[in-house]
Design a protein around this motif. Structure first.
Motif, PDB file in Angstrom:
ATOM      1  N   SER A 159       0.881  -1.340  -0.075  1.00  0.00           N
ATOM      2  CA  SER A 159       0.203  -0.260  -0.019  1.00  0.00           C
ATOM      3  C   SER A 159       0.910   1.187  -0.161  1.00  0.00           C
ATOM      4  CB  SER A 159      -1.022   0.118   1.126  1.00  0.00           C
ATOM      5  OG  SER A 159      -1.706   1.105   1.035  1.00  0.00           O
ATOM      6  N   PRO A 160       1.013   1.883  -1.091  1.00  0.00           N
ATOM      7  CA  PRO A 160       0.373   1.467  -2.437  1.00  0.00           C
ATOM      8  C   PRO A 160       0.729   0.275  -2.985  1.00  0.00           C
ATOM      9  CG  PRO A 160       1.884   3.301  -2.704  1.00  0.00           C
ATOM     10  CD  PRO A 160       1.895   3.235  -1.248  1.00  0.00           C
ATOM     11  N   ILE A 161       0.476  -0.013  -4.114  1.00  0.00           N
ATOM     12  CA  ILE A 161       0.765  -1.393  -4.798  1.00  0.00           C
ATOM     13  C   ILE A 161       2.163  -0.954  -5.169  1.00  0.00           C
ATOM     14  CG2 ILE A 161       0.454  -2.552  -6.940  1.00  0.00           C
ATOM     15  CD1 ILE A 161      -2.621  -1.982  -6.487  1.00  0.00           C
ATOM     16  N   SER A 162       3.039  -2.049  -5.193  1.00  0.00           N
ATOM     17  CA  SER A 162       4.534  -2.192  -5.536  1.00  0.00           C
ATOM     18  C   SER A 162       4.587  -2.516  -6.959  1.00  0.00           C
ATOM     19  CB  SER A 162       5.249  -3.115  -4.828  1.00  0.00           C
ATOM     20  OG  SER A 162       6.369  -3.426  -5.478  1.00  0.00           O
ATOM     21  N   ARG A 163       5.342  -1.732  -7.812  1.00  0.00           N
ATOM     22  CA  ARG A 163       5.780  -1.857  -9.073  1.00  0.00           C
ATOM     23  C   ARG A 163       6.373  -3.348  -9.363  1.00  0.00           C
ATOM     24  NH1 ARG A 163       6.259   2.886 -12.188  1.00  0.00           N
ATOM     25  NH2 ARG A 163       6.428   4.687 -10.864  1.00  0.00           N
ATOM     26  N   ASP A 164       6.838  -3.811  -8.367  1.00  0.00           N
ATOM     27  CA  ASP A 164       7.675  -5.183  -8.498  1.00  0.00           C
ATOM     28  C   ASP A 164       6.653  -6.573  -8.314  1.00  0.00           C
ATOM     29  OD1 ASP A 164       9.917  -4.050  -9.170  1.00  0.00           O
ATOM     30  OD2 ASP A 164      10.548  -3.598  -6.796  1.00  0.00           O
ATOM     31  N   SER A 165       5.431  -6.048  -7.606  1.00  0.00           N
ATOM     32  CA  SER A 165       4.559  -7.494  -7.384  1.00  0.00           C
ATOM     33  C   SER A 165       3.880  -7.723  -8.682  1.00  0.00           C
ATOM     34  CB  SER A 165       3.579  -6.668  -6.244  1.00  0.00           C
ATOM     35  OG  SER A 165       2.932  -5.489  -6.683  1.00  0.00           O
ATOM     36  N   VAL A 166       3.731  -9.017  -8.857  1.00  0.00           N
ATOM     37  CA  VAL A 166       2.971  -9.461  -9.821  1.00  0.00           C
ATOM     38  C   VAL A 166       1.582  -9.071  -9.929  1.00  0.00           C
ATOM     39  CG1 VAL A 166       2.333 -11.638 -11.215  1.00  0.00           C
ATOM     40  CG2 VAL A 166       4.623 -11.476 -10.092  1.00  0.00           C
ATOM     41  N   GLY A 167       1.056  -8.626 -10.929  1.00  0.00           N
ATOM     42  CA  GLY A 167      -0.327  -8.271 -11.178  1.00  0.00           C
ATOM     43  C   GLY A 167      -0.447  -7.582 -12.709  1.00  0.00           C
ATOM     44  N   PRO A 168      -1.960  -7.113 -12.797  1.00  0.00           N
ATOM     45  CA  PRO A 168      -2.025  -6.633 -14.293  1.00  0.00           C
ATOM     46  C   PRO A 168      -1.410  -5.334 -14.418  1.00  0.00           C
ATOM     47  CG  PRO A 168      -4.000  -6.612 -12.754  1.00  0.00           C
ATOM     48  CD  PRO A 168      -3.123  -7.366 -11.933  1.00  0.00           C
ATOM     49  N   TRP A 169      -1.082  -4.659 -13.362  1.00  0.00           N
ATOM     50  CA  TRP A 169      -0.422  -3.479 -13.616  1.00  0.00           C
ATOM     51  C   TRP A 169       1.054  -3.397 -14.358  1.00  0.00           C
ATOM     52  CZ3 TRP A 169      -2.622  -5.110  -9.054  1.00  0.00           C
ATOM     53  CH2 TRP A 169      -1.782  -5.854  -8.373  1.00  0.00           C
ATOM     54  N   GLN A 170       1.533  -4.618 -14.212  1.00  0.00           N
ATOM     55  CA  GLN A 170       2.780  -5.069 -15.061  1.00  0.00           C
ATOM     56  C   GLN A 170       2.322  -5.168 -16.585  1.00  0.00           C
ATOM     57  OE1 GLN A 170       4.439  -8.069 -13.015  1.00  0.00           O
ATOM     58  NE2 GLN A 170       5.620  -6.952 -11.664  1.00  0.00           N
ATOM     59  N   GLU A 171       1.301  -5.357 -16.947  1.00  0.00           N
ATOM     60  CA  GLU A 171       0.980  -5.831 -18.205  1.00  0.00           C
ATOM     61  C   GLU A 171       0.086  -4.448 -19.253  1.00  0.00           C
ATOM     62  OE1 GLU A 171      -0.577  -9.779 -18.852  1.00  0.00           O
ATOM     63  OE2 GLU A 171      -0.095  -9.897 -16.695  1.00  0.00           O
ATOM     64  N   PHE A 172      -0.914  -4.016 -18.326  1.00  0.00           N
ATOM     65  CA  PHE A 172      -1.625  -2.712 -19.171  1.00  0.00           C
ATOM     66  C   PHE A 172      -1.392  -1.670 -18.599  1.00  0.00           C
ATOM     67  CE2 PHE A 172      -3.730  -6.978 -18.502  1.00  0.00           C
ATOM     68  CZ  PHE A 172      -4.158  -7.216 -19.743  1.00  0.00           C
ATOM     69  N   ASP A 173      -1.546  -0.640 -19.566  1.00  0.00           N
ATOM     70  CA  ASP A 173      -1.221   0.756 -19.383  1.00  0.00           C
ATOM     71  C   ASP A 173      -2.333   1.415 -18.422  1.00  0.00           C
ATOM     72  OD1 ASP A 173       1.291   0.637 -20.665  1.00  0.00           O
ATOM     73  OD2 ASP A 173       0.363   1.289 -22.489  1.00  0.00           O
ATOM     74  N   GLU A 174      -3.700   0.736 -18.503  1.00  0.00           N
ATOM     75  CA  GLU A 174      -4.614   1.415 -17.636  1.00  0.00           C
ATOM     76  C   GLU A 174      -5.440   0.165 -17.284  1.00  0.00           C
ATOM     77  OE1 GLU A 174      -6.668   4.344 -20.186  1.00  0.00           O
ATOM     78  OE2 GLU A 174      -7.979   2.676 -21.245  1.00  0.00           O
ATOM     79  N   LEU A 175      -6.272   0.352 -15.990  1.00  0.00           N
ATOM     80  CA  LEU A 175      -7.051  -0.672 -15.744  1.00  0.00           C
ATOM     81  C   LEU A 175      -8.276   0.028 -14.894  1.00  0.00           C
ATOM     82  CD1 LEU A 175      -4.353  -2.440 -13.689  1.00  0.00           C
ATOM     83  CD2 LEU A 175      -5.593  -3.374 -15.634  1.00  0.00           C
ATOM     84  N   LEU A 176      -9.486  -0.844 -15.078  1.00  0.00           N
ATOM     85  CA  LEU A 176     -10.609  -0.306 -14.587  1.00  0.00           C
ATOM     86  C   LEU A 176     -10.845  -0.929 -12.950  1.00  0.00           C
ATOM     87  CD1 LEU A 176     -13.571   0.687 -14.895  1.00  0.00           C
ATOM     88  CD2 LEU A 176     -14.169  -1.556 -15.306  1.00  0.00           C
ATOM     89  N   ALA A 177     -11.016   0.289 -12.085  1.00  0.00           N
ATOM     90  CA  ALA A 177     -11.083  -0.054 -10.755  1.00  0.00           C
ATOM     91  C   ALA A 177     -12.639   0.119 -10.469  1.00  0.00           C
ATOM     92  CB  ALA A 177     -10.217   1.012  -9.951  1.00  0.00           C
ATOM     93  N   GLU A 178     -12.861  -1.077  -9.736  1.00  0.00           N
ATOM     94  CA  GLU A 178     -14.401  -1.239  -9.032  1.00  0.00           C
ATOM     95  C   GLU A 178     -14.244  -1.572  -7.766  1.00  0.00           C
ATOM     96  OE1 GLU A 178     -16.529  -2.584 -13.476  1.00  0.00           O
ATOM     97  OE2 GLU A 178     -15.964  -4.041 -11.827  1.00  0.00           O
ATOM     98  N   PRO A 179     -15.426  -1.041  -6.964  1.00  0.00           N
ATOM     99  CA  PRO A 179     -15.666  -1.796  -5.758  1.00  0.00           C
ATOM    100  C   PRO A 179     -15.777  -3.098  -5.652  1.00  0.00           C
ATOM    101  CG  PRO A 179     -17.120   0.179  -6.071  1.00  0.00           C
ATOM    102  CD  PRO A 179     -16.614  -0.088  -7.531  1.00  0.00           C
TER     103      PRO A 179
END
Length: 333
Positions: A159-179
Protein backbone atom coordinates in the motif's frame (compact mmCIF):
# COMPACT_ATOMS: atom_id res chain seq x y z
CA UNK A 1 -34.87 -27.46 -35.71
CA UNK A 2 -33.76 -28.67 -39.11
CA UNK A 3 -30.95 -26.92 -41.00
CA UNK A 4 -30.01 -27.67 -44.60
CA UNK A 5 -26.58 -29.21 -44.99
CA UNK A 6 -24.11 -26.32 -44.91
CA UNK A 7 -20.45 -25.54 -45.40
CA UNK A 8 -19.37 -23.88 -42.15
CA UNK A 9 -15.98 -22.29 -41.53
CA UNK A 10 -15.12 -22.43 -37.81
CA UNK A 11 -12.80 -19.61 -36.77
CA UNK A 12 -10.76 -20.47 -33.69
CA UNK A 13 -7.42 -19.94 -32.02
CA UNK A 14 -5.93 -16.59 -32.91
CA UNK A 15 -3.35 -14.89 -30.75
CA UNK A 16 -5.24 -13.51 -27.74
CA UNK A 17 -4.61 -14.65 -24.17
CA UNK A 18 -7.71 -16.83 -24.57
CA UNK A 19 -6.31 -18.83 -27.50
CA UNK A 20 -6.39 -22.24 -25.71
CA UNK A 21 -10.03 -21.77 -24.76
CA UNK A 22 -10.92 -20.75 -28.31
CA UNK A 23 -9.23 -23.82 -29.78
CA UNK A 24 -11.24 -26.07 -27.46
CA UNK A 25 -14.48 -24.21 -28.21
CA UNK A 26 -13.84 -24.34 -31.95
CA UNK A 27 -13.04 -28.03 -32.03
CA UNK A 28 -16.19 -28.84 -30.06
CA UNK A 29 -18.30 -26.77 -32.45
CA UNK A 30 -16.66 -28.35 -35.52
CA UNK A 31 -17.31 -31.90 -34.30
CA UNK A 32 -20.91 -31.04 -33.42
CA UNK A 33 -21.53 -29.65 -36.90
CA UNK A 34 -19.89 -32.65 -38.57
CA UNK A 35 -22.04 -34.99 -36.50
CA UNK A 36 -25.09 -33.31 -38.06
CA UNK A 37 -23.78 -33.80 -41.59
CA UNK A 38 -22.40 -30.33 -42.24
CA UNK A 39 -19.10 -29.75 -44.03
CA UNK A 40 -16.63 -27.94 -41.78
CA UNK A 41 -13.46 -26.02 -42.58
CA UNK A 42 -11.39 -25.39 -39.45
CA UNK A 43 -9.42 -22.13 -39.52
CA UNK A 44 -6.85 -21.38 -36.82
CA UNK A 45 -6.82 -17.64 -37.35
CA UNK A 46 -3.63 -16.02 -38.55
CA UNK A 47 -2.91 -12.77 -40.39
CA UNK A 48 -4.05 -14.46 -43.61
CA UNK A 49 -7.56 -15.10 -42.27
CA UNK A 50 -9.32 -13.06 -44.99
CA UNK A 51 -7.55 -15.02 -47.72
CA UNK A 52 -8.39 -18.35 -46.10
CA UNK A 53 -12.05 -17.41 -45.74
CA UNK A 54 -12.17 -16.24 -49.37
CA UNK A 55 -10.70 -19.57 -50.48
CA UNK A 56 -13.10 -21.59 -48.31
CA UNK A 57 -16.25 -19.82 -49.57
CA UNK A 58 -18.40 -21.01 -46.62
CA UNK A 59 -22.15 -20.59 -46.34
CA UNK A 60 -21.63 -19.21 -42.83
CA UNK A 61 -18.77 -18.63 -40.38
CA UNK A 62 -18.98 -19.86 -36.80
CA UNK A 63 -16.90 -17.36 -34.85
CA UNK A 64 -15.41 -19.36 -31.96
CA UNK A 65 -12.69 -16.78 -31.25
CA UNK A 66 -12.35 -15.30 -27.76
CA UNK A 67 -10.71 -11.98 -26.90
CA UNK A 68 -9.11 -9.62 -29.41
CA UNK A 69 -9.25 -9.35 -32.39
CA UNK A 70 -12.00 -11.94 -32.77
CA UNK A 71 -14.41 -10.52 -30.20
CA UNK A 72 -13.77 -6.76 -30.37
CA UNK A 73 -15.27 -5.91 -33.75
CA UNK A 74 -12.09 -6.28 -35.82
CA UNK A 75 -12.91 -9.66 -37.34
CA UNK A 76 -16.60 -8.74 -37.52
CA UNK A 77 -15.79 -5.68 -39.65
CA UNK A 78 -13.62 -7.78 -41.94
CA UNK A 79 -16.41 -10.32 -42.44
CA UNK A 80 -18.93 -7.53 -43.04
CA UNK A 81 -16.71 -6.19 -45.83
CA UNK A 82 -16.43 -9.69 -47.29
CA UNK A 83 -20.21 -10.15 -47.22
CA UNK A 84 -20.02 -13.25 -45.03
CA UNK A 85 -22.76 -14.45 -42.71
CA UNK A 86 -21.31 -15.12 -39.26
CA UNK A 87 -22.43 -16.12 -35.79
CA UNK A 88 -22.66 -13.97 -32.68
CA UNK A 89 -22.74 -10.21 -32.45
CA UNK A 90 -21.90 -7.68 -35.12
CA UNK A 91 -19.29 -4.95 -35.27
CA UNK A 92 -20.90 -2.17 -33.21
CA UNK A 93 -22.07 -4.49 -30.46
CA UNK A 94 -18.68 -6.19 -30.25
CA UNK A 95 -16.80 -2.89 -29.97
CA UNK A 96 -18.98 -1.79 -27.06
CA UNK A 97 -19.36 -5.07 -25.16
CA UNK A 98 -15.63 -5.93 -25.11
CA UNK A 99 -14.96 -2.61 -23.37
CA UNK A 100 -16.23 -2.71 -19.79
CA UNK A 101 -16.35 1.08 -19.47
CA UNK A 102 -18.25 1.53 -22.75
CA UNK A 103 -20.66 -1.19 -21.63
CA UNK A 104 -21.40 0.80 -18.48
CA UNK A 105 -21.96 3.97 -20.47
CA UNK A 106 -24.39 2.09 -22.69
CA UNK A 107 -26.37 0.22 -20.03
CA UNK A 108 -26.40 2.22 -16.78
CA UNK A 109 -28.50 5.09 -18.22
CA UNK A 110 -31.15 2.47 -19.03
CA UNK A 111 -31.39 1.35 -15.41
CA UNK A 112 -29.03 -1.63 -15.52
CA UNK A 113 -27.25 -1.86 -12.13
CA UNK A 114 -23.46 -2.01 -12.55
CA UNK A 115 -20.62 -1.25 -10.12
CA UNK A 116 -19.18 2.24 -9.94
CA UNK A 117 -15.47 2.90 -10.27
CA UNK A 118 -13.24 4.45 -12.88
CA UNK A 119 -10.46 3.79 -15.36
CA UNK A 120 -7.07 4.68 -13.90
CA UNK A 121 -3.62 5.02 -15.49
CA UNK A 122 -1.48 2.20 -14.12
CA UNK A 123 1.22 4.52 -12.80
CA UNK A 124 -1.28 6.08 -10.37
CA UNK A 125 -1.57 2.75 -8.54
CA UNK A 126 2.04 3.10 -7.39
CA UNK A 127 1.18 6.39 -5.69
CA UNK A 128 -2.22 5.81 -4.09
CA UNK A 129 -5.26 3.55 -4.08
CA UNK A 130 -7.89 4.69 -6.61
CA UNK A 131 -10.71 3.45 -4.34
CA UNK A 132 -11.07 2.40 -0.70
CA UNK A 133 -9.99 -1.20 -0.18
CA UNK A 134 -11.19 -3.80 -0.99
CA UNK A 135 -11.47 -3.09 -4.70
CA UNK A 136 -11.04 -4.94 -7.98
CA UNK A 137 -8.63 -4.10 -10.80
CA UNK A 138 -9.27 -5.51 -14.26
CA UNK A 139 -8.25 -4.76 -17.85
CA UNK A 140 -10.83 -2.69 -19.69
CA UNK A 141 -11.10 -5.05 -22.66
CA UNK A 142 -10.10 -8.59 -21.71
CA UNK A 143 -12.37 -11.55 -20.99
CA UNK A 144 -12.25 -14.81 -19.01
CA UNK A 145 -11.12 -12.91 -15.89
CA UNK A 146 -7.71 -12.39 -17.51
CA UNK A 147 -5.65 -9.90 -15.51
CA UNK A 148 -8.07 -9.50 -12.59
CA UNK A 149 -6.70 -8.62 -9.14
CA UNK A 150 -8.61 -8.16 -5.89
CA UNK A 151 -6.81 -5.63 -3.71
CA UNK A 152 -7.55 -6.06 0.00
CA UNK A 153 -6.24 -4.54 3.22
CA UNK A 154 -4.27 -7.69 3.99
CA UNK A 155 -3.22 -8.40 0.37
CA UNK A 156 0.40 -8.87 -0.62
CA UNK A 157 0.52 -6.05 -3.17
CA UNK A 158 1.49 -3.42 -0.62
CA UNK A 159 0.00 0.00 0.00
CA UNK A 160 0.37 1.60 -2.42
CA UNK A 161 0.78 -1.30 -4.86
CA UNK A 162 4.40 -2.15 -5.59
CA UNK A 163 5.79 -1.89 -9.13
CA UNK A 164 7.58 -5.17 -8.52
CA UNK A 165 4.60 -7.23 -7.33
CA UNK A 166 3.00 -9.50 -9.89
CA UNK A 167 -0.31 -8.20 -11.21
CA UNK A 168 -2.13 -6.68 -14.20
CA UNK A 169 -0.36 -3.35 -13.61
CA UNK A 170 2.73 -4.96 -15.14
CA UNK A 171 0.88 -5.71 -18.39
CA UNK A 172 -1.63 -2.91 -19.01
CA UNK A 173 -1.25 0.86 -19.25
CA UNK A 174 -4.65 1.46 -17.70
CA UNK A 175 -7.05 -0.58 -15.58
CA UNK A 176 -10.65 -0.39 -14.49
CA UNK A 177 -10.99 -0.04 -10.72
CA UNK A 178 -14.32 -1.11 -9.20
CA UNK A 179 -15.55 -1.59 -5.64
CA UNK A 180 -15.33 -5.24 -4.56
CA UNK A 181 -18.80 -6.74 -4.19
CA UNK A 182 -18.90 -9.57 -1.68
CA UNK A 183 -21.33 -12.43 -2.06
CA UNK A 184 -22.23 -14.81 -4.84
CA UNK A 185 -20.93 -15.15 -8.40
CA UNK A 186 -23.87 -15.66 -10.77
CA UNK A 187 -24.20 -15.94 -14.54
CA UNK A 188 -27.11 -16.10 -16.98
CA UNK A 189 -27.08 -17.04 -20.67
CA UNK A 190 -29.34 -15.61 -23.37
CA UNK A 191 -30.00 -17.53 -26.59
CA UNK A 192 -31.60 -16.27 -29.80
CA UNK A 193 -34.44 -18.17 -31.37
CA UNK A 194 -37.12 -17.79 -34.04
CA UNK A 195 -39.37 -16.02 -31.53
CA UNK A 196 -36.62 -13.74 -30.24
CA UNK A 197 -33.97 -14.10 -27.54
CA UNK A 198 -34.72 -15.78 -24.23
CA UNK A 199 -32.85 -16.03 -20.95
CA UNK A 200 -31.91 -19.60 -20.05
CA UNK A 201 -30.97 -20.31 -16.42
CA UNK A 202 -28.93 -18.75 -13.63
CA UNK A 203 -25.82 -20.59 -12.45
CA UNK A 204 -23.94 -19.94 -9.21
CA UNK A 205 -20.18 -20.41 -9.51
CA UNK A 206 -18.39 -21.56 -6.37
CA UNK A 207 -14.59 -21.71 -6.83
CA UNK A 208 -12.97 -24.16 -4.43
CA UNK A 209 -10.22 -21.64 -3.69
CA UNK A 210 -9.65 -17.97 -4.46
CA UNK A 211 -12.04 -16.36 -6.94
CA UNK A 212 -13.47 -17.29 -10.33
CA UNK A 213 -10.35 -16.52 -12.35
CA UNK A 214 -9.07 -18.00 -15.63
CA UNK A 215 -7.79 -21.20 -13.99
CA UNK A 216 -11.00 -21.69 -12.01
CA UNK A 217 -13.05 -21.30 -15.20
CA UNK A 218 -11.15 -23.74 -17.37
CA UNK A 219 -9.65 -26.35 -15.01
CA UNK A 220 -11.89 -29.33 -14.35
CA UNK A 221 -12.82 -29.68 -10.70
CA UNK A 222 -11.75 -26.22 -9.54
CA UNK A 223 -15.26 -24.69 -9.54
CA UNK A 224 -18.65 -26.08 -8.58
CA UNK A 225 -21.50 -25.07 -10.89
CA UNK A 226 -24.86 -24.87 -9.09
CA UNK A 227 -27.38 -24.89 -11.92
CA UNK A 228 -29.99 -23.71 -11.44
CA UNK A 229 -28.66 -21.47 -8.69
CA UNK A 230 -30.13 -22.02 -5.23
CA UNK A 231 -31.15 -18.39 -4.72
CA UNK A 232 -34.52 -16.68 -4.13
CA UNK A 233 -36.87 -16.69 -7.11
CA UNK A 234 -36.97 -12.91 -7.29
CA UNK A 235 -33.16 -12.78 -7.62
CA UNK A 236 -33.26 -15.44 -10.33
CA UNK A 237 -35.89 -13.48 -12.23
CA UNK A 238 -33.91 -10.24 -11.80
CA UNK A 239 -30.80 -11.88 -13.27
CA UNK A 240 -32.75 -13.22 -16.24
CA UNK A 241 -34.48 -9.88 -16.81
CA UNK A 242 -31.22 -7.90 -16.68
CA UNK A 243 -29.40 -10.39 -18.92
CA UNK A 244 -32.17 -10.23 -21.53
CA UNK A 245 -32.41 -6.43 -21.39
CA UNK A 246 -28.62 -6.08 -21.71
CA UNK A 247 -28.60 -8.50 -24.67
CA UNK A 248 -31.26 -6.42 -26.42
CA UNK A 249 -29.85 -3.01 -25.49
CA UNK A 250 -26.42 -3.92 -26.81
CA UNK A 251 -27.88 -5.52 -29.94
CA UNK A 252 -26.39 -8.96 -29.28
CA UNK A 253 -26.95 -11.82 -31.70
CA UNK A 254 -26.79 -15.57 -31.31
CA UNK A 255 -25.95 -16.00 -27.66
CA UNK A 256 -24.53 -13.91 -24.83
CA UNK A 257 -23.73 -14.49 -21.18
CA UNK A 258 -24.14 -11.91 -18.44
CA UNK A 259 -22.01 -12.19 -15.29
CA UNK A 260 -23.20 -10.86 -11.93
CA UNK A 261 -22.20 -10.40 -8.30
CA UNK A 262 -24.94 -10.54 -5.69
CA UNK A 263 -24.39 -9.38 -2.13
CA UNK A 264 -26.88 -11.70 -0.46
CA UNK A 265 -26.50 -9.89 2.89
CA UNK A 266 -28.51 -7.04 1.37
CA UNK A 267 -31.43 -9.30 0.47
CA UNK A 268 -34.80 -8.75 2.15
CA UNK A 269 -37.50 -11.21 1.12
CA UNK A 270 -40.18 -9.67 -1.05
CA UNK A 271 -38.22 -6.47 -1.70
CA UNK A 272 -36.50 -7.29 -4.97
CA UNK A 273 -32.85 -8.02 -5.67
CA UNK A 274 -30.88 -5.38 -3.78
CA UNK A 275 -27.13 -5.93 -4.01
CA UNK A 276 -27.27 -7.44 -7.52
CA UNK A 277 -24.84 -5.95 -10.04
CA UNK A 278 -24.11 -6.82 -13.66
CA UNK A 279 -20.34 -7.04 -14.19
CA UNK A 280 -20.10 -7.62 -17.95
CA UNK A 281 -21.76 -9.08 -21.03
CA UNK A 282 -19.80 -11.71 -22.94
CA UNK A 283 -20.86 -11.72 -26.61
CA UNK A 284 -18.95 -14.90 -27.54
CA UNK A 285 -19.22 -17.23 -24.55
CA UNK A 286 -17.08 -20.34 -24.39
CA UNK A 287 -18.26 -23.60 -25.94
CA UNK A 288 -15.85 -25.91 -24.10
CA UNK A 289 -16.90 -28.97 -22.04
CA UNK A 290 -16.76 -26.78 -18.90
CA UNK A 291 -18.52 -23.77 -20.45
CA UNK A 292 -21.64 -22.32 -18.93
CA UNK A 293 -23.90 -21.72 -21.93
CA UNK A 294 -23.85 -25.37 -23.09
CA UNK A 295 -24.43 -26.45 -19.50
CA UNK A 296 -27.50 -24.24 -19.10
CA UNK A 297 -28.88 -25.34 -22.47
CA UNK A 298 -28.36 -29.00 -21.52
CA UNK A 299 -30.29 -28.50 -18.26
CA UNK A 300 -33.20 -27.26 -20.40
CA UNK A 301 -33.07 -30.32 -22.64
CA UNK A 302 -31.05 -28.82 -25.50
CA UNK A 303 -28.09 -30.88 -26.66
CA UNK A 304 -24.73 -29.33 -27.51
CA UNK A 305 -25.39 -30.08 -31.19
CA UNK A 306 -28.80 -28.39 -31.05
CA UNK A 307 -27.24 -25.36 -29.38
CA UNK A 308 -24.59 -25.02 -32.08
CA UNK A 309 -27.21 -25.33 -34.83
CA UNK A 310 -29.43 -22.74 -33.11
CA UNK A 311 -26.56 -20.24 -33.13
CA UNK A 312 -25.87 -20.97 -36.82
CA UNK A 313 -29.57 -20.63 -37.67
CA UNK A 314 -29.64 -17.17 -36.07
CA UNK A 315 -26.62 -16.13 -38.14
CA UNK A 316 -28.35 -17.28 -41.34
CA UNK A 317 -31.49 -15.37 -40.39
CA UNK A 318 -29.50 -12.24 -41.16
CA UNK A 319 -30.73 -10.20 -38.21
CA UNK A 320 -28.61 -7.07 -37.85
CA UNK A 321 -26.57 -6.77 -34.68
CA UNK A 322 -25.49 -3.21 -35.49
CA UNK A 323 -28.51 -1.42 -34.02
CA UNK A 324 -27.15 -1.43 -30.49
CA UNK A 325 -28.55 0.92 -27.89
CA UNK A 326 -29.77 3.81 -30.01
CA UNK A 327 -33.06 2.24 -31.08
CA UNK A 328 -33.82 0.04 -28.11
CA UNK A 329 -34.75 2.50 -25.39
CA UNK A 330 -34.82 1.65 -21.72
CA UNK A 331 -37.78 -0.70 -21.60
CA UNK A 332 -37.64 -4.36 -20.82
CA UNK A 333 -38.98 -5.40 -24.24
Amino acid sequence: MSLPKLHVAVLMGGWSSERPVSLTSGEGVAKALESRGHTVTRIDMGRDVALRLAEAKPDVVFNALHGTPGEDGTVQGMMDLMGLAYTHSGLATSVIAIDKELTKQALVPHGIPMPGGRVVPTHELFERDPLPRPYVLKPVNEGSSVGVAIVTDDGNYGSPISRDSVGPWQEFDELLAEPFIRGKELTCAVLAGPDGPRALLVTELKPKSGFYDFDAKYTDGMTDHICPAEIPDEVTEACKDIALRAHRLLGCRGTSRSDFRWDDEQYVEGQGADGLFLLEVNTQPGMTPLSLVPEQARKLGMSYEDLVEAIVADALAGKSGATAIATTGGGKG
